[in-house]
Design a protein around this motif. Structure first.
Motif, short mmCIF file in Angstrom:
data_model
loop_
_atom_site.label_atom_id
_atom_site.label_comp_id
_atom_site.label_asym_id
_atom_site.label_seq_id
_atom_site.Cartn_x
_atom_site.Cartn_y
_atom_site.Cartn_z
N MET A 159 0.82 -1.20 0.00
CA MET A 159 0.00 0.00 0.00
C MET A 159 0.86 1.26 0.00
O MET A 159 0.43 2.32 -0.45
N GLY A 160 2.09 1.14 0.47
CA GLY A 160 2.97 2.30 0.51
C GLY A 160 4.00 2.34 -0.60
O GLY A 160 4.56 3.40 -0.89
N SER A 161 4.26 1.18 -1.23
CA SER A 161 5.31 1.14 -2.25
C SER A 161 4.86 0.54 -3.58
O SER A 161 5.60 0.58 -4.55
N GLY A 162 3.65 0.00 -3.64
CA GLY A 162 3.16 -0.60 -4.87
C GLY A 162 2.62 0.43 -5.84
O GLY A 162 2.57 1.64 -5.55
N SER A 163 2.22 -0.01 -7.01
CA SER A 163 1.67 0.89 -8.02
C SER A 163 0.62 0.17 -8.85
O SER A 163 0.59 -1.07 -8.91
N VAL A 164 -0.25 0.95 -9.48
CA VAL A 164 -1.28 0.44 -10.37
C VAL A 164 -1.16 1.20 -11.68
O VAL A 164 -1.30 2.43 -11.70
N PHE A 165 -0.87 0.49 -12.77
CA PHE A 165 -0.65 1.12 -14.07
C PHE A 165 0.41 2.22 -13.99
O PHE A 165 0.31 3.27 -14.62
N GLY A 166 1.43 1.96 -13.18
CA GLY A 166 2.54 2.90 -13.06
C GLY A 166 2.31 4.05 -12.10
O GLY A 166 3.23 4.85 -11.87
N ILE A 167 1.12 4.14 -11.53
CA ILE A 167 0.82 5.22 -10.57
C ILE A 167 0.96 4.67 -9.15
O ILE A 167 0.30 3.68 -8.81
N PRO A 168 1.80 5.25 -8.31
CA PRO A 168 1.98 4.75 -6.94
C PRO A 168 0.64 4.69 -6.19
O PRO A 168 -0.17 5.62 -6.29
N ILE A 169 0.44 3.62 -5.45
CA ILE A 169 -0.81 3.45 -4.70
C ILE A 169 -1.05 4.59 -3.72
O ILE A 169 -2.20 5.05 -3.58
N PRO A 170 -0.02 5.09 -2.99
CA PRO A 170 -0.29 6.23 -2.09
C PRO A 170 -0.90 7.43 -2.82
O PRO A 170 -1.76 8.12 -2.28
N MET A 171 -0.44 7.68 -4.06
CA MET A 171 -0.99 8.80 -4.82
C MET A 171 -2.44 8.55 -5.17
O MET A 171 -3.27 9.47 -5.13
N LEU A 172 -2.78 7.31 -5.52
CA LEU A 172 -4.17 6.97 -5.82
C LEU A 172 -5.05 7.16 -4.58
O LEU A 172 -6.19 7.63 -4.69
N ILE A 173 -4.52 6.78 -3.42
CA ILE A 173 -5.28 6.96 -2.18
C ILE A 173 -5.52 8.44 -1.91
O ILE A 173 -6.64 8.86 -1.56
N PHE A 174 -4.48 9.25 -2.10
CA PHE A 174 -4.62 10.69 -1.89
C PHE A 174 -5.63 11.31 -2.84
O PHE A 174 -6.51 12.08 -2.43
N LEU A 175 -5.53 10.98 -4.12
CA LEU A 175 -6.46 11.54 -5.11
C LEU A 175 -7.89 11.08 -4.84
O LEU A 175 -8.84 11.86 -4.99
N GLY A 176 -8.05 9.82 -4.42
CA GLY A 176 -9.38 9.33 -4.08
C GLY A 176 -9.97 10.06 -2.88
O GLY A 176 -11.15 10.43 -2.87
N ALA A 177 -9.13 10.29 -1.84
CA ALA A 177 -9.59 11.02 -0.66
C ALA A 177 -9.93 12.45 -1.01
O ALA A 177 -10.94 13.00 -0.52
#
Length: 305
Positions: free
Chosen positions: A145-163
């Motif tokens: 959750m802190g170091s992985g990525s989805v389609f090249g986008i880091p998961i932490p960034m996806l969490i932030f944008l979702g929040a």
């Protein structure tokens, strides 16, 4: 904020070698979310005319709760423990916000004093429970959750944008979000508008606590450890980011999108100066300088409002 972001990227792309590399943008996308989510947690009470000085320690307590559940109470449960542990951390953050909201709403104490007391209490509680130490060694599934990525986008960034997207919708398109803006604009008018002010205060501080807890999850996953004091330097920067993005220091006005763009600008400045070999302390000074300039420019408009 969009103009500041574009100018910052342009300047550092010309001055900082390697700034436009994929690795640098990936690094920024990993570093930004923890500060970003904490800034969202600060944004909500600021709109109401208040403040939450306990956001970083709420994040730490939530992280400690999650780590304790994974390493202690739920040890041996495997990957099935992860949702329960994360839920436990989020509940801890929400309870901290609930307590603050109840005191502010029903006692009538100033939010700054209440959240300052909560900050000191949570810090002392965390140090007592951990004896000044920390908890580390989270499972690989949690670290993703802190170091992985989805389609090249880091998961932490996806969490932030979702929040950020969820908070933007809440603040702009729900009755509770409108009430929070009203509360910061004119408390007396809000009380005479059939709005349950006490309920709104409790809701907004619970949301702030929940977002703080989410930041704690991201920090725990990124650093693979948690202890009281993680991220305490972020506290004043979250306030800076909110004001830099146009939030009125007296409450009532502010939007999430400018805050997200402002946070990206601050991260661009920090990363660009780091690539140029400048000290992080100098980057912090530049952030403060931006805040001073913005407040000078906006001062006439604040007086009119």
């Amino acid at each position: 904020m969009l103009a500041l972001l574009i100018v910052s990227i342009t300047v550092f792309s010309l001055m900082a070698p390697g700034f436009l590399s994929a690795g640098n943008f990936s690094s920024m996308a990993v570093q930004l979310p923890e500060l970003g989510i904490l800034s969202l947690a600060m944004f909500v009470p600021i709109i109401s005319g208040g403040l939450n000085l306990s956001v970083t320690y709420t994040a730490n307590i939530a992280g400690l709760t999650t780590a304790w559940l994974v390493k202690g109470a739920l040890v041996g449960a495997g990957i099935a423990a992860m949702p329960v542990a994360i839920a436990g951390g989020l509940v801890a953050g929400a309870l901290a916000g609930l307590t603050i909201g109840v005191i502010v709403a029903y006692v009538g104490a100033h939010p700054i004093l209440v959240t300052l007391g909560a900050m000191i209490f949570l810090r002392g509680l965390g140090e007592f429970v951990t004896r000044g130490g920390g908890i580390s060694g989270m499972p690989d599934a949690f670290q993703a959750m802190g170091s992985g990525s989805v389609f090249g986008i880091p998961i932490p960034m996806l969490i932030f944008l979702g929040a950020a997207a969820a908070l933007a919708y809440f603040m702009q398109f729900t009755r509770a979000g409108f009430s929070i803006h009203m509360l910061g604009s004119n408390l007396k008018a809000t009380e005479y508008s059939a709005i349950n002010v006490k309920k709104v205060l409790i809701i907004l501080y619970m949301i702030s606590g929940l977002l703080s807890a989410l930041a704690g999850m991201v920090m725990l996953a990124r650093f693979n450890s948690v202890r009281i004091g993680h991220g305490e330097s972020y506290l004043l920067i979250t306030v800076l980011a909110c004001f830099l993005a146009g939030s009125n220091p007296f409450g009532g006005f502010g939007r999430v999108l400018p805050l997200v763009l402002g946070l990206m600008s601050l991260q661009v400045i920090a990363s660009g100066m780091n690539l140029m070999g400048a000290s992080q302390h100098l980057a912090t000074a530049v952030w403060g300088g931006f805040l001073i300039i913005v407040m000078i420019v906006r001062a006439p408009f604040l007086k009119k409002s």
